[in-house]
Design a protein around this motif. Structure first.
Motif, mmCIF file in Angstrom:
data_model
loop_
_atom_site.group_PDB
_atom_site.id
_atom_site.type_symbol
_atom_site.label_atom_id
_atom_site.label_comp_id
_atom_site.label_asym_id
_atom_site.label_seq_id
_atom_site.Cartn_x
_atom_site.Cartn_y
_atom_site.Cartn_z
ATOM 1 N N HIS A 144 -23.142 13.082 -4.858
ATOM 2 C CA HIS A 144 -22.065 13.018 -4.083
ATOM 3 C C HIS A 144 -21.729 14.460 -3.860
ATOM 4 C CE1 HIS A 144 -20.407 8.622 -4.966
ATOM 5 N NE2 HIS A 144 -21.365 8.684 -4.158
ATOM 6 N N MET A 145 -22.110 14.985 -2.884
ATOM 7 C CA MET A 145 -21.840 16.349 -2.679
ATOM 8 C C MET A 145 -21.594 16.819 -1.077
ATOM 9 S SD MET A 145 -25.094 19.075 -3.556
ATOM 10 C CE MET A 145 -25.561 18.242 -4.944
ATOM 11 N N GLY A 146 -20.463 17.722 -1.011
ATOM 12 C CA GLY A 146 -20.023 18.252 0.120
ATOM 13 C C GLY A 146 -18.951 17.631 0.819
ATOM 14 N N THR A 147 -18.764 17.846 2.094
ATOM 15 C CA THR A 147 -17.942 17.015 2.758
ATOM 16 C C THR A 147 -18.201 15.555 2.835
ATOM 17 O OG1 THR A 147 -17.380 18.871 4.441
ATOM 18 C CG2 THR A 147 -16.695 16.836 4.944
ATOM 19 N N GLY A 148 -17.071 14.612 2.499
ATOM 20 C CA GLY A 148 -17.173 13.167 2.465
ATOM 21 C C GLY A 148 -16.111 12.710 3.303
ATOM 22 N N ALA A 149 -16.601 11.746 4.161
ATOM 23 C CA ALA A 149 -15.513 10.940 4.811
ATOM 24 C C ALA A 149 -15.231 9.705 4.043
ATOM 25 C CB ALA A 149 -16.156 10.519 6.277
ATOM 26 N N VAL A 150 -13.975 9.655 3.656
ATOM 27 C CA VAL A 150 -13.505 8.627 2.541
ATOM 28 C C VAL A 150 -12.363 7.883 3.105
ATOM 29 C CG1 VAL A 150 -14.448 10.228 0.791
ATOM 30 C CG2 VAL A 150 -11.864 10.260 1.323
ATOM 31 N N VAL A 151 -12.085 6.689 2.428
ATOM 32 C CA VAL A 151 -10.856 5.961 2.413
ATOM 33 C C VAL A 151 -10.265 5.836 1.202
ATOM 34 C CG1 VAL A 151 -12.319 3.756 2.386
ATOM 35 C CG2 VAL A 151 -9.964 3.765 3.392
ATOM 36 N N LEU A 169 0.951 -1.237 -0.103
ATOM 37 C CA LEU A 169 -0.060 -0.135 -0.154
ATOM 38 C C LEU A 169 1.122 1.015 0.025
ATOM 39 C CD1 LEU A 169 -2.950 -0.990 2.300
ATOM 40 C CD2 LEU A 169 -2.630 -1.483 -0.227
ATOM 41 N N MET A 170 0.791 1.957 -1.141
ATOM 42 C CA MET A 170 1.775 2.946 -1.283
ATOM 43 C C MET A 170 1.048 4.405 -0.786
ATOM 44 S SD MET A 170 4.043 1.730 -2.829
ATOM 45 C CE MET A 170 5.150 2.970 -3.434
ATOM 46 N N HIS A 171 -0.404 4.188 -0.724
ATOM 47 C CA HIS A 171 -0.964 5.378 -0.001
ATOM 48 C C HIS A 171 -2.201 4.701 0.578
ATOM 49 C CE1 HIS A 171 -3.322 9.094 0.487
ATOM 50 N NE2 HIS A 171 -4.413 8.448 -0.226
ATOM 51 N N ALA A 172 -2.597 4.957 1.807
ATOM 52 C CA ALA A 172 -3.540 4.398 2.667
ATOM 53 C C ALA A 172 -3.897 5.236 3.681
ATOM 54 C CB ALA A 172 -2.996 3.097 3.313
ATOM 55 N N ALA A 173 -5.342 5.990 3.494
ATOM 56 C CA ALA A 173 -5.701 6.926 4.262
ATOM 57 C C ALA A 173 -7.345 6.921 4.471
ATOM 58 C CB ALA A 173 -5.215 8.206 3.721
ATOM 59 N N GLU A 174 -7.823 7.576 5.729
ATOM 60 C CA GLU A 174 -9.157 8.028 5.686
ATOM 61 C C GLU A 174 -8.899 9.317 6.047
ATOM 62 O OE1 GLU A 174 -10.942 5.845 9.247
ATOM 63 O OE2 GLU A 174 -10.967 3.888 7.961
ATOM 64 N N LEU A 175 -9.852 10.075 5.508
ATOM 65 C CA LEU A 175 -9.813 11.433 5.474
ATOM 66 C C LEU A 175 -11.050 12.153 5.194
ATOM 67 C CD1 LEU A 175 -8.431 12.953 2.529
ATOM 68 C CD2 LEU A 175 -8.305 10.688 2.643
ATOM 69 N N ASP A 176 -11.592 13.228 5.466
ATOM 70 C CA ASP A 176 -12.434 14.013 5.167
ATOM 71 C C ASP A 176 -12.059 15.034 4.017
ATOM 72 O OD1 ASP A 176 -13.897 13.053 7.174
ATOM 73 O OD2 ASP A 176 -14.300 14.712 8.642
ATOM 74 N N ARG A 177 -12.770 14.857 2.922
ATOM 75 C CA ARG A 177 -12.734 15.755 1.611
ATOM 76 C C ARG A 177 -13.851 16.201 1.161
ATOM 77 N NH1 ARG A 177 -12.727 14.638 -3.552
ATOM 78 N NH2 ARG A 177 -12.675 12.569 -4.247
ATOM 79 N N ASP A 178 -13.753 17.366 0.364
ATOM 80 C CA ASP A 178 -14.661 17.947 -0.197
ATOM 81 C C ASP A 178 -15.197 17.098 -1.556
ATOM 82 O OD1 ASP A 178 -16.931 20.086 -0.778
ATOM 83 O OD2 ASP A 178 -15.593 20.446 -2.498
ATOM 84 N N VAL A 179 -16.137 16.627 -1.670
ATOM 85 C CA VAL A 179 -16.657 15.816 -2.773
ATOM 86 C C VAL A 179 -17.742 16.519 -3.745
ATOM 87 C CG1 VAL A 179 -17.556 13.525 -3.703
ATOM 88 C CG2 VAL A 179 -16.084 13.601 -1.779
ATOM 89 N N ASN A 180 -17.539 16.789 -4.864
ATOM 90 C CA ASN A 180 -18.369 17.503 -5.776
ATOM 91 C C ASN A 180 -18.702 16.566 -6.975
ATOM 92 O OD1 ASN A 180 -20.165 19.293 -7.065
ATOM 93 N ND2 ASN A 180 -18.757 20.756 -7.416
ATOM 94 N N GLU A 181 -19.671 15.508 -7.030
ATOM 95 C CA GLU A 181 -19.676 14.586 -8.176
ATOM 96 C C GLU A 181 -21.205 14.392 -8.347
ATOM 97 O OE1 GLU A 181 -15.884 11.995 -7.282
ATOM 98 O OE2 GLU A 181 -17.742 11.136 -6.879
ATOM 99 N N GLY A 182 -21.803 15.590 -9.090
ATOM 100 C CA GLY A 182 -23.097 15.492 -9.386
ATOM 101 C C GLY A 182 -23.974 15.486 -8.168
ATOM 102 N N GLN A 183 -25.271 15.121 -8.308
ATOM 103 C CA GLN A 183 -26.247 15.690 -7.034
ATOM 104 C C GLN A 183 -26.188 14.636 -6.105
ATOM 105 O OE1 GLN A 183 -30.491 14.884 -8.155
ATOM 106 N NE2 GLN A 183 -29.832 13.838 -10.014
#
Length: 202
Positions: free
Chosen positions: A187-194, A171-185
């Motif tokens: 997926h919108m706003g702050t998203g908690a992603v891995v 795993l060269m990159h492996a992270a959990e984070l909150d980021r701004d997601v703006n993908e159509g109606q």
């Protein structure tokens, strides 16, 4: 579930937009030249982006309606795309045959996801790269727009689970984070992603 996605993708326009996922754009160049498999690709925004970069892309999804729009989007943007209707519960991934496998918000039940990820690890050629972005359980806590809810919340993914499921990849990159997601109606706003960038050792 197939009916749900056909109805969503059957609406006018593109449910998650036509622009590629931002995380994918930031790491796509890590995939070696060659063949890329896009899992749960929906309406094709990420597959078309990868095709424009010169990859030979196969997009698989449960929804024939979504993949029809993927083919249309590819034609509009002047690239070719292979589409395949398939259920990830039993979709065969030929061992050692992919330079890249991509899963962007491809949420499935754990009983499907765990064996799927084993097939992903096996399916990558040596030096091949697996890219994943998905919502974590924190997405429910923050009330983010996007991702499974209620009885389907077990489809959300944690980094600790993914580390175990993707054993065999570096795993060269492996992270959990909150980021701004703006993908159509949807997926919108702050998203908690891995996020995962995993490489099959040569």
């Amino acid at each position: 579930m197939n009916t749900f996605w056909n109805e969503r993708y059957g609406q006018p326009g593109y449910a998650y937009g036509t622009q590629p996922n931002e995380f994918l754009v930031s790491v796509a160049q890590k995939i070696p030249a060659g063949r890329v498999l896009c899992l749960a690709e929906g309406q094709g925004r990420n597959a078309v982006y990868l095709a424009k970069l010169g990859y030979e892309v196969v997009a698989v999804d449960l929804s024939d309606v979504g993949l029809a729009k993927a083919a249309s989007l590819a034609a509009e943007q002047g690239v070719s795309l292979h589409t395949q209707v398939g259920n990830l519960a039993n979709f065969e991934i030929q061992p050692g045959s992919w330079q890249g496998i991509v899963s962007i918000f491809g949420h499935t039940p754990p009983a499907v996801r765990k064996p799927l990820h084993r097939r992903v690890v096996q399916g990558l050629a040596p030096g091949g790269v697996f890219l994943l972005e998905a919502y974590t359980p924190r997405q429910v806590e923050i009330g983010g727009i996007g991702g499974p809810r209620g009885e389907q919340a077990d489809m959300l993914m944690s980094l600790s689970e993914l580390r175990a499921e993707l054993e065999g990849l570096t795993l060269m990159h492996a992270a959990e984070l909150d980021r701004d997601v703006n993908e159509g109606q949807f997926h919108m706003g702050t998203g908690a992603v891995v996020q995962i960038v995993g490489v099959k050792p040569k």
